[in-house]
Enzyme design. Structure first.
Site, PDB file in Angstrom:
ATOM      1  N   CYS A 159      -4.707  12.376  12.909  1.00 14.89           N
ATOM      2  CA  CYS A 159      -5.383  11.086  12.813  1.00 14.89           C
ATOM      3  C   CYS A 159      -5.173  10.361  14.128  1.00 14.89           C
ATOM      4  CB  CYS A 159      -4.925  10.294  11.595  1.00 14.89           C
ATOM      5  SG  CYS A 159      -3.389   9.446  11.796  1.00 14.89           S
ATOM      6  N   ARG A 219      -8.183  -0.831   5.348  1.00  8.47           N
ATOM      7  CA  ARG A 219      -7.425   0.243   4.694  1.00  8.47           C
ATOM      8  C   ARG A 219      -6.065  -0.264   4.221  1.00  8.47           C
ATOM      9  NH1 ARG A 219      -6.118   4.443   8.326  1.00  8.47           N
ATOM     10  NH2 ARG A 219      -4.678   4.750   6.631  1.00  8.47           N
ATOM     11  N   ILE A 276       8.180   7.261  16.623  1.00 10.54           N
ATOM     12  CA  ILE A 276       7.754   7.939  15.379  1.00 10.54           C
ATOM     13  C   ILE A 276       6.444   8.701  15.587  1.00 10.54           C
ATOM     14  CG2 ILE A 276       7.234   7.651  12.907  1.00 10.54           C
ATOM     15  CD1 ILE A 276      10.055   6.717  13.542  1.00 10.54           C
ATOM     16  N   LYS A 319       0.837  -1.204   0.000  1.00 10.40           N
ATOM     17  CA  LYS A 319       0.000   0.000   0.000  1.00 10.40           C
ATOM     18  C   LYS A 319       0.871   1.253   0.000  1.00 10.40           C
ATOM     19  CE  LYS A 319      -1.630   1.502   4.227  1.00 10.40           C
ATOM     20  NZ  LYS A 319      -1.255   2.898   4.485  1.00 10.40           N
ATOM     21  N   ASN A 320       1.863   1.283   0.890  1.00  8.01           N
ATOM     22  CA  ASN A 320       2.644   2.510   1.051  1.00  8.01           C
ATOM     23  C   ASN A 320       3.633   2.753  -0.084  1.00  8.01           C
ATOM     24  OD1 ASN A 320       1.164   2.992   3.299  1.00  8.01           O
ATOM     25  ND2 ASN A 320       2.786   2.513   4.775  1.00  8.01           N
ATOM     26  N   ARG A 370       0.382  14.386  13.073  1.00 11.56           N
ATOM     27  CA  ARG A 370       0.821  14.202  11.698  1.00 11.56           C
ATOM     28  C   ARG A 370       0.716  15.470  10.840  1.00 11.56           C
ATOM     29  NH1 ARG A 370      -1.068   8.448   9.524  1.00 11.56           N
ATOM     30  NH2 ARG A 370       0.781   8.684   8.274  1.00 11.56           N
ATOM     31  N   ASP A 410       5.085   0.584  11.881  1.00 10.64           N
ATOM     32  CA  ASP A 410       3.877  -0.087  11.379  1.00 10.64           C
ATOM     33  C   ASP A 410       3.787  -1.558  11.798  1.00 10.64           C
ATOM     34  OD1 ASP A 410       3.165   2.274  10.238  1.00 10.64           O
ATOM     35  OD2 ASP A 410       3.782   1.757   8.205  1.00 10.64           O
ATOM     36  N   ARG A 415      -5.189  10.269   4.401  1.00  9.93           N
ATOM     37  CA  ARG A 415      -4.279  11.410   4.465  1.00  9.93           C
ATOM     38  C   ARG A 415      -3.187  11.366   3.413  1.00  9.93           C
ATOM     39  NH1 ARG A 415      -2.544  13.259   8.811  1.00  9.93           N
ATOM     40  NH2 ARG A 415      -0.570  13.799   7.921  1.00  9.93           N
TER      41      ARG A 415
END
Ligand code: EPU
Length: 419
Positions: free
Chosen positions: A118, A398, A328, A22-23, A123, A306, A94
């Protein structure tokens, strides 16, 4: 709304193929705005975020063919009149803010809704905006929108105060069409940056140093179409490997890049798991008893934020006391109260979680609060006694494509039902 019903206690065993990240897909899809020609993705993933990004591109006038989950092609032949990514689309995802750099480079203007905070933290996008301003963009923030124009972006030295994945992606996509050389210092080194730079190079951009903290870009006048294959999803792979380890199982992920998973694999080994990393595949076999360890989340190649929540579920099953330090995001421990309700022994001190184990988990109704926190609860449910019901799994959708199917293929008893 859907929920998951998980009957825990089955060791997961078998092999799963991992799909594109996804990223990586999100910035690469945004980069397709940089050319009038067709950009093809050989495969994609059926995540809600990918669907949202397609809506953003269509709203900006791009023609999209194909289906999320399969091949996709994007052609941004003409810019759409208002050149605006509106609030309604950006609030859903986002990462929509990634269209800022390419729009500015291609159309000399962009209007993008500010994403807002979020669940996992504030962020802000101040670093993206400062970097674009360094290239000559005129930026105004008004009425909840970033409005930016630039007659011609000019290459410059961009020094990020803090490593930012999205900020590095945005500036790369702006710099490829700027006049002259841009040097990005303290650039993010994530594999997704290398992937984006590879795609941009395939479109005719001149980029050196992606994957290091200094990236040099020599701007070109125009870019052409490309066919690109995004890197495999290291976070999905990591989640499935942890699922094997937490259930006392033996899971192999294929179609992965083992070097993208090194920080995780190192920790799994130190906990006693047997790890075999071969070409494009990784196998993790759980030991009879997991031993605790400590992690600190860091930009790549450090331990990924993540995977922090999923790893914490695993630590709850390990012998001894382990710690998780989240550096982070400021609010990424929302899975903790739910894990504690299931029986985990976790104490939070600021950005440090102290986990004592092993504690048997027992199934309970729980609520997902964000994408990776949902994955953590799924893992907890898989090793818990009895039934776990996870509500609000739209967060999970998501970033995971039918996670229940991958888990069932490994023997997990996971059902998706309508609430
Ligand atoms: N930050 C600022 N100002 C900025 C940009 C970032 O203060 O202008 C801060 C952030 O608030 C955060 C830190 O810098 O504290 C790092 O943020 P970064 O910009 O690197 O994150 P991102 O680009 O917004 C991407 C991933 C995230 C992943 C982070 C860190 C995408 C679409 N998202 O976010 O993925 O956690 O990098 O690796 O690539 C997820 O998939 O669950 C997810 C949250």
């Amino acid at each position: 709304m859907d929920k998951f019903i998980i009957k825990g206690g089955v060791p997961l065993k078998g092999t799963v193929a991992v799909r594109p990240a996804k990223n990586a897909l999100l910035p690469c899809m945004a980069a397709s705005l940089l050319t009038t020609e067709q950009v093809r993705f050989t495969s994609s993933a059926r995540h809600m975020d990918i669907i949202s990004m397609l809506s953003v591109l269509e709203h900006l006038g791009a023609d999209v063919e194909g289906k999320p989950g399969g091949r996709l092609s994007v052609r941004a032949a003409n810019g759409h009149g208002d050149l605006e990514a509106p609030y309604d689309l950006v609030r859903r995802m986002r990462a929509s803010v990634l269209v800022l750099g390419p729009m500015l480079a291609r159309y000399q203007r962009a209007r993008v809704s500010l994403p807002g905070g979020c669940a996992i933290g504030a962020r802000p996008i101040d670093l993206h905006l400062r970097a674009l301003a360094t290239l000559g963009a005129d930026i105004r923030v008004e009425h909840g929108y970033v409005e930016t124009t630039a007659k011609k972006l000019k290459g410059a030295e961009v020094v990020f105060d803090k490593t930012t994945v999205g900020g590095t992606e945005n500036i790369l996509m702006a710099a490829v069409l700027a006049e002259g050389e841009t040097v990005v210092r303290n650039a993010a080194r994530e594999p997704e940056i290398v992937d984006l730079a590879g795609m941009l190079t395939g479109m005719g951009a001149h980029i050196e140093g992606a994957g290091t903290d200094t990236i040099r870009v020599e701007g070109v006048r125009e870019l052409h179409g490309v066919t690109h294959t995004c890197i495999p999803d290291r976070i999905v792979a990591g989640t499935l490997l942890i699922a094997g380890a937490i259930t006392g199982g033996d899971v192999t992920c294929t179609d992965v890049e083992p070097e993208h998973l090194e920080a995780l694999l190192l920790k799994l080994r130190s906990m006693g798991a047997k790890v075999d990393a071969g070409e494009s595949k990784v196998r993790v076999a759980a030991p009879r008893k997991l031993v605790s360890t400590d992690i600190v989340t860091q930009p790549f190649p450090g331990f990924p934020t993540d995977l922090q929540a999923q790893f914490m579920a695993l630590l709850s099953q390990a012998k001894g006391t382990g710690t998780v330090k989240e550096t982070i995001f400021e609010n990424r421990f929302m899975h903790v109260p739910e894990l504690v309700r299931m029986g985990a022994d976790i104490r939070i001190e600021g950005n440090l979680a102290v986990i004592s184990g092993p504690r048997p988990l027992s199934g309970a109704p729980v609520m997902a609060s964000d994408l990776r926190a949902s994955a953590c609860l799924v893992l907890a449910g898989l090793c818990a006694g009895g039934v776990t019901e996870i509500r609000r799994i739209y967060h999970l959708d998501r970033g995971y494509e039918s996670l229940e199917k991958s888990l069932r293929a490994l023997g997990g008893r996971v059902r998706r039902v309508k609430e």
